[in-house]
Design a protein around this motif. Structure first.
Motif, PDB file in Angstrom:
ATOM      1  N   GLU A 171      22.016 -45.866  -2.926  1.00  0.00           N
ATOM      2  CA  GLU A 171      21.138 -46.928  -2.433  1.00  0.00           C
ATOM      3  C   GLU A 171      20.979 -48.031  -3.470  1.00  0.00           C
ATOM      4  O   GLU A 171      20.931 -49.219  -3.122  1.00  0.00           O
ATOM      5  N   ARG A 193      16.366 -49.550   3.528  1.00  0.00           N
ATOM      6  CA  ARG A 193      16.897 -48.188   3.500  1.00  0.00           C
ATOM      7  C   ARG A 193      16.366 -47.419   2.297  1.00  0.00           C
ATOM      8  O   ARG A 193      16.116 -46.215   2.379  1.00  0.00           O
ATOM      9  N   HIS A 194      16.192 -48.112   1.196  1.00  0.00           N
ATOM     10  CA  HIS A 194      15.775 -47.454  -0.045  1.00  0.00           C
ATOM     11  C   HIS A 194      14.280 -47.159  -0.092  1.00  0.00           C
ATOM     12  O   HIS A 194      13.866 -46.110  -0.577  1.00  0.00           O
TER      13      HIS A 194
END
Length: 224
Positions: A171, A193-194
């Protein structure tokens, strides 16, 4: 001296040596570290600004125990700051900034499996601090640093229980690739996403801690 003491106390809080609600006795801690009470007092004030410590009139300060609602609110602000940092870094990051980010991520990758959890966590936070720095917006970097500090303990507890080298390094790499491509949409998606799941990742840790604390309170002093 105050900065060094603050680092020591912060690490004691993160490791649980100083748990939530524990008093921080200025005189005892100063004596233990072999320092005067003046830098100890300043270090405690620094941690109070970070939200790790609560100051109390005429009583010893205590380690903070924020509610999940407080933490969730702070996470929402931090996520917005992270996105703004990456957007501005897409525009303003220098070659040196990107090299620093790559170096931090490589250091994390190299030591991930052997590093002490707290040392690894500090490298992770250095990565996010470097992104804010790469925005070249001093006000943003200062605000980001403040919110990062307030969430240190909750994030450390969550990260130390869910170590996943492939996910974290991957990530970070996606964020870096988007920054190097100066792709704002890609970097926003990479941050989502992270960190988009951060509040829910922290929730069970905080709720379990509060449950244990409630049980101790009901049992009374001297009982578990």
């Amino acid at each position: 001296m105050a900065d060094e003491i603050a680092v020591r106390l912060r690490r004691d809080i993160l490791r649980g040596k100083l748990p939530p609600d524990a008093p921080i006795k200025e005189r005892d801690n100063a004596s233990e570290l072999g320092v005067s009470r003046t830098p100890m007092r300043e270090a405690i004030r620094m941690l109070a600004k970070e939200g790790l410590v609560i100051l109390r009139p005429s009583r010893s300060p205590i380690v903070a125990r924020p509610s999940f609602k407080e933490i969730s609110d702070q996470v929402a602000v931090l996520l917005a700051l992270e996105k703004l940092s990456t957007e501005l870094a897409c525009e303003n990051a220098t070659v040196a900034d990107l090299a620093e980010l790559n170096a931090v991520n490589q250091r994390m990758s190299d030591c991930y499996d052997q590093a002490d959890p707290l040392d690894l966590f500090e490298i992770d936070m250095a990565f996010h601090t470097a992104i804010a720095k790469a925005s070249h917006n001093a006000s943003l970097a200062e605000t980001h640093r403040a919110y990062l500090a307030r969430l240190w303990r909750a994030r450390f507890l969550s990260a130390s229980q869910k170590r996943n080298r492939v996910r974290v390094i991957g990530e970070h790499r996606a964020i870096l690739d988007a920054l190097e491509a100066r792709d704002v949409e890609a970097v926003r998606a990479a941050i989502d996403r992270h960190l988009g799941h951060l509040a829910e990742a922290i929730r069970p840790i905080i709720e379990e801690e509060q449950r244990r604390h409630g049980m101790r309170t009901e049992a009374g002093p001297g009982h578990e």
